[in-house]
Design an enzyme around this catalytic site. Structure first.
Site, PDB file in Angstrom:
ATOM      1  N   LYS A 106       0.844  -1.210   0.000  1.00 37.89           N
ATOM      2  CA  LYS A 106       0.000   0.000   0.000  1.00 37.89           C
ATOM      3  C   LYS A 106       0.881   1.261   0.000  1.00 37.89           C
ATOM      4  CE  LYS A 106      -4.274  -1.867   0.628  1.00 37.89           C
ATOM      5  NZ  LYS A 106      -4.641  -2.506   1.885  1.00 37.89           N
TER       6      LYS A 106
ATOM      7  N   LYS B 298      -4.694 -12.739 -12.427  1.00 36.41           N
ATOM      8  CA  LYS B 298      -6.072 -13.028 -12.045  1.00 36.41           C
ATOM      9  C   LYS B 298      -6.979 -11.818 -12.217  1.00 36.41           C
ATOM     10  CE  LYS B 298      -6.140 -12.036  -7.156  1.00 36.41           C
ATOM     11  NZ  LYS B 298      -6.608 -12.427  -5.859  1.00 36.41           N
TER      12      LYS B 298
ATOM     13  N   LYS C  11     -10.108  -5.972  -9.356  1.00 34.59           N
ATOM     14  CA  LYS C  11     -10.940  -4.775  -9.399  1.00 34.59           C
ATOM     15  C   LYS C  11     -10.275  -3.672 -10.195  1.00 34.59           C
ATOM     16  CE  LYS C  11     -13.370  -5.095  -5.211  1.00 34.59           C
ATOM     17  NZ  LYS C  11     -13.337  -5.001  -3.808  1.00 34.59           N
TER      18      LYS C  11
END
Ligand code: TRP
Length: 329
Positions: free
Chosen positions: A111, A194, A197
């Site tokens: 992050k 994969k 979002k």
């Protein structure tokens, strides 16, 4: 019967990866376990602090949960921000969480790389809040993907540390739940990796027919097989994998045979896959739209969820306060 807790951040619409990887199984397991499913709206603030769409995002994810078959009369479905006991436990757990271990968490480091200008303390203590989410119901099982393993690891550590510190066996150490099968990984349409979002490679449960067709027709392929029975390259393998989830087995077999014989036309494969995806997604999308427009129903679901979640959470919190040594005067 196990106690199961799982949460999803309200930071965007759910895609087929979420559906096959998690939601489909939630609807199965709700009948065999005591399940708590919640929308992690506090967690969403660590990355998406935007008042203009917070509520809409929560409503969308809630409607999607329900449309996929989570039954509010069977499972407990609620919003994280409706259960103040979670934030109280979060505060208490912060006293036994060490700055160093939080800084070393791989998800935190990631992050920091993604949003270097907003390394807020909420990001650092993200795993503490997640641990509170889980152990507030004394859960044994947490159905999450592999990416959440570091968070579960740290949750077990906090549960263990609390137990050791106060000489109790109060909190169970929750384990990942893989539904008794291999974790399924739905690939994206961009050839590799994969479905996600933010990668722009996914089919969303709320996508309309036209969008689905367009996305599939744009999916990455290669220049095609040149030798019989040649190994299937990753982008094509990914399309076959998605097909296995939404198409008829005979259809998959048909295109695999064509691939092996080098007669495959990717345009035909994509058209078929697009139509099968459309048939799969359309009823879910319509159900989402219906539920999401029914404000009275949503209000009822949320109120009932809050009530059930707080009943469980307040019991834990009063035990925790007593164990820590808080006493009434
Ligand atoms: N961190 C999870 C994710 O990004 C969401 C989450 C928050 C969660 N609290 C949780 C998942 C508790 C399981 C249990 O997917």
């Amino acid at each position: 019967m196990e106690i199961v807790v799982s949460g999803i951040r309200s930071t965007g619409n759910l895609h087929l990866g979420n559906y096959f990887g998690a939601l489909r199984n939630f609807t199965r397991m709700q009948h065999e376990n005591k399940c708590f499913f919640f929308i992690a709206d506090y967690h969403s603030l660590t990355t998406h602090p935007t008042p203009s769409n917070l509520h809409e995002n929560v409503r969308q994810v809630l409607a999607e949960y329900l449309a996929c078959g989570i039954d509010p009369d069977v499972a407990t479905i609620y919003l994280q921000s409706d259960v103040p006991e979670v934030t109280e436990l979060y505060l208490l757990l912060n006293m036994i969480a060490y700055k160093g271990e939080l800084e070393r968490t791989t998800t935190f480091k990631e992050k920091v790389r993604n949003q270097p200008d907003n390394v807020n303390a909420g990001l650092l203590t993200y795993p503490v809040l997640m641990a509170a989410d889980i152990i507030i119901h004394k859960a044994n099982r947490v159905p999450v993907g592999k990416d959440q393993e570091p968070h579960l690891e740290i949750t077990r550590k906090f549960a263990r540390r609390f137990n050791n510190m106060y000489g109790t066996g109060f909190f169970p150490e929750p384990e990942a739940y893989n539904f008794g099968e291999k974790l399924v990984k739905i690939p994206g349409l961009d050839g590799t990796g994969k479905m996600g979002k933010s990668e722009g490679n996914g089919i969303f449960l709320s996508d309309d027919d036209k969008t689905i067709r367009k996305k599939v027709m744009r999916a990455v392929t290669d220049s095609g097989p040149t030798e019989p029975d040649q190994k299937v390259a990753e982008p094509i393998k990914n399309l076959f994998t998605i097909m296995q989830f939404v198409s008829d087995p005979a259809t998959v077999k048909h295109f695999k045979e064509q691939y092996a014989a080098c007669t495959i036309r990717y345009g035909d494969l994509k058209k078929q896959l697009a139509e099968d995806l459309v048939s799969f997604v359309a009823p879910i999308r319509e159900s989402i739209a219906g539920i999401s427009a029914d404000r009275d129903y949503l209000r009822k679901v949320v109120r009932r969820g809050e009530e059930k979640a707080r009943e469980s959470a307040s019991k834990t919190i009063s035990d925790v306060r007593r164990i820590i040594g808080f006493k009434p005067f």
